[in-house]
Design an enzyme around this catalytic site. Structure first.
Site, PDB file in Angstrom:
ATOM      1  CB  CYS A  41      38.065  39.340  55.318  1.00 44.97           C
ATOM      2  SG  CYS A  41      39.227  40.295  54.330  1.00 44.97           S
ATOM      3  CB  VAL A  43      40.359  40.441  49.705  1.00 46.71           C
ATOM      4  CG1 VAL A  43      39.488  40.990  48.606  1.00 46.71           C
ATOM      5  CG2 VAL A  43      40.276  41.291  50.957  1.00 46.71           C
ATOM      6  N   UNK A  44      40.677  38.047  52.182  1.00 43.90           N
ATOM      7  CA  UNK A  44      41.612  37.460  53.142  1.00 43.90           C
ATOM      8  C   UNK A  44      41.750  35.953  52.969  1.00 43.90           C
ATOM      9  CB  THR A  45      39.368  33.228  52.243  1.00 40.42           C
ATOM     10  OG1 THR A  45      38.650  33.815  51.163  1.00 40.42           O
ATOM     11  CG2 THR A  45      38.602  33.434  53.535  1.00 40.42           C
TER      12      THR A  45
END
Length: 158
Positions: A41, A43-45
């Site tokens: 993901c 955008v999650u990191t």
């Protein structure tokens, strides 16, 4: 001669873009050997940077097989995320947080929507696995970003 002839391939797919298994499926009809595939993901990191575990794996494969024998394929949903991943495997981790900080591997890196990838795989499989996502992604921006990173930092421009 295909981009993938005799190459070991690392796939970093994106949950919101093109997942690793879809990219891997496209490669089945080529001479590529997939040595690692993950779906992240982006955008999650942290700030869209490449996951530290993936950086460690890329570094390990470069040590094991030689940078000249690797191709990295990304499936990021946005040009900026794709560019960060590409920069990480070519110029080193731009966040200076991971194992590739200051490590300039210069790897061949492509996005799954780029013509270099698309033209090297079976078109029917590509359409089935990636075609729908290609319609919603900003393909022109992704191609421009990836090309720019390769031109600036790539060591293997064949």
């Amino acid at each position: 001669m295909s981009l993938f002839d005799g190459k070991k391939v690392i796939i970093i797919g994106d949950r919101d873009g093109i997942p690793g298994p879809a990219i891997a499926e496209c490669l089945k009809g080529t001479a590529a050997e997939v040595v690692y595939s993950a779906t992240e993901c982006f955008v999650u990191t942290a700030a869209g940077a490449m996951d530290l575990e993936n950086q460690n794996r890329v570094k390990g494969f470069a040590d094991q097989f030689g940078a000249e024998n690797l191709v990295v394929l990304v499936g990021a949903a946005e040009a900026e995320s794709a560019g960060l991943a590409a920069e990480t495997v070519t110029a080193g981790d731009p966040t200076f947080a991971g194992p590739l900080a200051g490590v300039q591997l210069g790897l061949r890196v492509f996005h799954a929507v780029e013509p270099e990838f698309k033209d090297a795989v079976d078109s029917a499989v590509y359409d089935e696995q990636i075609g729908m996502m290609e319609m919603v992604l900003d393909v022109d921006s992704i191609i421009a970003e990836m090309k720019s990173i390769r031109e600036q930092f790539g060591k293997f421009n064949d």
